[in-house]
Write a protein that holds these residues in place. Structure first.
Motif, PDB file in Angstrom:
ATOM      1  N   GLY A 118      -7.116  -0.837 -20.635  1.00  0.00           N
ATOM      2  CA  GLY A 118      -6.478   0.446 -20.961  1.00  0.00           C
ATOM      3  C   GLY A 118      -4.963   0.342 -20.923  1.00  0.00           C
ATOM      4  N   PHE A 119      -4.431  -0.324 -19.904  1.00  0.00           N
ATOM      5  CA  PHE A 119      -2.978  -0.501 -19.813  1.00  0.00           C
ATOM      6  C   PHE A 119      -2.452  -1.367 -20.956  1.00  0.00           C
ATOM      7  N   ILE A 120      -3.187  -2.404 -21.297  1.00  0.00           N
ATOM      8  CA  ILE A 120      -2.770  -3.270 -22.398  1.00  0.00           C
ATOM      9  C   ILE A 120      -2.815  -2.509 -23.716  1.00  0.00           C
ATOM     10  N   GLY A 121      -3.867  -1.730 -23.927  1.00  0.00           N
ATOM     11  CA  GLY A 121      -3.952  -0.898 -25.138  1.00  0.00           C
ATOM     12  C   GLY A 121      -2.839   0.127 -25.209  1.00  0.00           C
ATOM     13  N   TRP A 125     -10.942   7.980 -16.487  1.00  0.00           N
ATOM     14  CA  TRP A 125     -12.128   8.679 -15.976  1.00  0.00           C
ATOM     15  C   TRP A 125     -13.353   7.778 -16.082  1.00  0.00           C
ATOM     16  N   LEU A 126     -13.529   7.120 -17.234  1.00  0.00           N
ATOM     17  CA  LEU A 126     -14.644   6.199 -17.421  1.00  0.00           C
ATOM     18  C   LEU A 126     -14.610   5.082 -16.374  1.00  0.00           C
ATOM     19  N   SER A 127     -13.411   4.568 -16.107  1.00  0.00           N
ATOM     20  CA  SER A 127     -13.291   3.464 -15.146  1.00  0.00           C
ATOM     21  C   SER A 127     -13.778   3.871 -13.760  1.00  0.00           C
ATOM     22  N   MET A 128     -13.651   5.143 -13.435  1.00  0.00           N
ATOM     23  CA  MET A 128     -14.084   5.626 -12.115  1.00  0.00           C
ATOM     24  C   MET A 128     -15.596   5.806 -12.029  1.00  0.00           C
ATOM     25  N   LEU A 129     -16.268   5.805 -13.163  1.00  0.00           N
ATOM     26  CA  LEU A 129     -17.721   5.966 -13.192  1.00  0.00           C
ATOM     27  C   LEU A 129     -18.462   4.636 -13.164  1.00  0.00           C
ATOM     28  N   LEU A 130     -17.731   3.559 -13.374  1.00  0.00           N
ATOM     29  CA  LEU A 130     -18.324   2.225 -13.467  1.00  0.00           C
ATOM     30  C   LEU A 130     -18.317   1.533 -12.097  1.00  0.00           C
ATOM     31  N   PRO A 131     -19.127   0.487 -11.946  1.00  0.00           N
ATOM     32  CA  PRO A 131     -18.969  -0.349 -10.751  1.00  0.00           C
ATOM     33  C   PRO A 131     -17.513  -0.832 -10.686  1.00  0.00           C
ATOM     34  N   VAL A 132     -16.978  -0.923  -9.481  1.00  0.00           N
ATOM     35  CA  VAL A 132     -15.540  -1.153  -9.299  1.00  0.00           C
ATOM     36  C   VAL A 132     -14.998  -2.366 -10.062  1.00  0.00           C
ATOM     37  N   PRO A 133     -15.645  -3.536 -10.032  1.00  0.00           N
ATOM     38  CA  PRO A 133     -15.057  -4.653 -10.798  1.00  0.00           C
ATOM     39  C   PRO A 133     -14.912  -4.322 -12.289  1.00  0.00           C
ATOM     40  N   TRP A 134     -15.910  -3.654 -12.843  1.00  0.00           N
ATOM     41  CA  TRP A 134     -15.834  -3.262 -14.256  1.00  0.00           C
ATOM     42  C   TRP A 134     -14.772  -2.188 -14.466  1.00  0.00           C
TER      43      TRP A 134
END
Length: 152
Positions: A107-110, A90-99
């Motif tokens: 997240g996948f690595i974690g 959800w956080l990733s969708m709120l950020l500028p796309v590269p971020w």
């Protein structure tokens, strides 16, 4: 959960798992090649990554409920972890796309790090498959972040 693992062959999980990489690979290639659609494609990639990260997090909800051999504190840890990937997505969708792409990759690595805590309980094919899926998805997200970050 061992009953489910015994009735379904690993190849069924493998086909579905690797099939889930197709949008990562396809969207990354299109982001690189089709600059006129980059905005739409990049949002699609982050959205797909967020959904898949949420999905793999939910696996731990299932593990907490079903895996034999988990101690009470391990069960609680799996349950708590199971909701964190959805929050990261959800956080990733709120950020500028590269971020957003980079946050998803981490997240996948974690999540893979969390999966490794179940190494003695899950079937032997699970962690090697998760490692390969994580590498490909994370590389696609990082490559897309770099392409989008260098875009002028």
């Amino acid at each position: 959960m061992s009953t489910v693992f015994n009735t379904l062959t690993p190849s069924r999980f493998t086909v579905l798992g690797y099939g889930g990489l197709l949008p990562f690979v396809g969207l990354t290639l299109l982001i690189y090649l089709a600059s006129e659609y980059r905005g739409f494609l990049s949002v699609a990639l982050v959205g797909y990554g967020a959904v898949i990260l949420s999905f793999v997090g939910a696996l731990h909800w299932g593990f907490a409920m079903m895996l034999q051999g988990l101690l009470a504190n391990e069960r609680q840890e799996r349950l708590v972890w199971s909701v964190i990937p959805a929050l990261i997505g959800w956080l990733s969708m709120l950020l500028p796309v590269p971020w957003g792409c980079l946050v998803l990759a981490f997240g996948f690595i974690g999540h893979l790090w969390q999966d490794r805590k179940l190494a003695n309980i899950v079937p032997g094919w699970y962690l090697p498959m998760r490692l390969r899926l994580t590498i490909v998805a994370s590389l696609c997200l990082v490559i897309s972040a770099l392409v989008l970050g260098f875009e002028s």
